[in-house]
Write a protein that holds these residues in place. Structure first.
Motif, PDB file in Angstrom:
ATOM      1  N   THR A  33       0.846  -1.197   0.000  1.00  0.00           N
ATOM      2  CA  THR A  33       0.000   0.000   0.000  1.00  0.00           C
ATOM      3  C   THR A  33       0.885   1.252   0.000  1.00  0.00           C
ATOM      4  OG1 THR A  33      -0.124   0.267   2.409  1.00  0.00           O
ATOM      5  CG2 THR A  33      -1.745  -1.213   1.366  1.00  0.00           C
ATOM      6  N   THR A  35       0.419   3.895   1.871  1.00  0.00           N
ATOM      7  CA  THR A  35       0.625   4.328   3.253  1.00  0.00           C
ATOM      8  C   THR A  35       1.834   3.638   3.866  1.00  0.00           C
ATOM      9  OG1 THR A  35      -1.754   4.693   3.524  1.00  0.00           O
ATOM     10  CG2 THR A  35      -0.431   4.511   5.528  1.00  0.00           C
ATOM     11  N   GLN A  39       5.539   5.363   4.998  1.00  0.00           N
ATOM     12  CA  GLN A  39       6.038   5.155   6.353  1.00  0.00           C
ATOM     13  C   GLN A  39       7.397   4.470   6.338  1.00  0.00           C
ATOM     14  OE1 GLN A  39       3.417   2.945   8.900  1.00  0.00           O
ATOM     15  NE2 GLN A  39       4.751   3.083  10.678  1.00  0.00           N
ATOM     16  N   ASP A  57      -4.630   2.396  -2.098  1.00  0.00           N
ATOM     17  CA  ASP A  57      -5.006   3.581  -1.318  1.00  0.00           C
ATOM     18  C   ASP A  57      -4.554   4.900  -1.934  1.00  0.00           C
ATOM     19  OD1 ASP A  57      -2.401   2.805  -0.887  1.00  0.00           O
ATOM     20  OD2 ASP A  57      -2.374   3.324   1.232  1.00  0.00           O
TER      21      ASP A  57
END
Length: 230
Positions: A33, A35, A39, A57
């Motif tokens: 993803t 996200t 990160q 996403d």
């Protein structure tokens, strides 16, 4: 070991790329993803990011833009089924360093990775290589002197000298010089490397009793301060 962040939500493609990279002794972390990708990229240090565009996403273009806004300089290679010229331009404009369309040859992916690693290695600070045999590099001003004499180098001549300073006392092939300085595949029908070596040699060695830039027969060139009598 080179660390690679692979961002891919297609499990089949992810498994194929992961296995191939691992077999070539790269350390791979796979996420699926956007996200997770952001990160991971911001928290952990990676040498290369391989990024798919179509993720669940957010798309790869958004990820590129976000990472670049956060001042991340890690090379990003987009690996996507979107292969139109417009998509490739959009990917590069969003901050990607390279764009490879699916389906792809794995050897080409390896070549793209290695090209980015070479470019990053070359662009890193070279404080330990700034002085040698009377030659001093000013990285901030992108200039050079020899025994205090300004060399007045062109941008390409400066980049060439930088590569020699970093690899001083090593015999460098025309291929390695072309790939590092021009980021091109060497064409044996062109004399571009030799022409610029001659330009640099005239500025670096002219007026000095000891030449620094030497031709290595059968190989290429070397920057070396030779001792008297040798």
């Amino acid at each position: 070991m080179v660390k690679i962040l692979l961002v891919e939500d297609d499990t089949r493609v992810a498994s194929f790329v992961n296995q191939g990279l691992t077999e070539n002794l790269y350390q791979v972390k796979t996420v699926n993803t956007g996200t997770e990708a952001v990160q991971e990229a911001m928290v952990n240090e990676y040498d290369i990011i391989i990024l798919d565009i179509m993720l669940p996403d957010m798309d790869g273009f958004q990820i590129c833009n976000l990472l670049r806004r956060r001042k991340l300089i890690t090379p990003i290679i987009i690996l996507s089924a979107l292969d139109s010229p417009e998509e490739k331009v959009k990917g590069l404009q969003s901050g990607a360093d390279d764009y490879l369309s699916k389906p792809f040859l794995f050897d080409e992916l390896l070549a793209r990775i290695n090209a980015q690693l070479r470019r990053m290695e070359f662009s890193k600070g070279i404080i330990e290589f700034q002085r040698y045999a009377g030659v001093e590099i000013n990285v901030d001003e992108q200039s050079a002197t020899r025994d205090g004499k300004e060399l007045n180098l062109s941008p390409l001549e400066y980049k060439l000298l930088l590569f020699f300073m970093k690899n001083r006392e090593k015999a460098l092939s025309r291929v390695s010089i072309a790939q590092a300085v021009w980021n091109i595949h060497f064409d044996y029908t062109t004399n571009t490397v030799d022409v610029y070596i001659n330009f640099l040699r005239k500025k670096l060695d002219k007026g000095f009793s000891q030449p620094l830039l030497h031709t290595v027969k059968g190989t290429g060139y070397m920057l070396k301060a030779k001792e008297d009598g040798h």
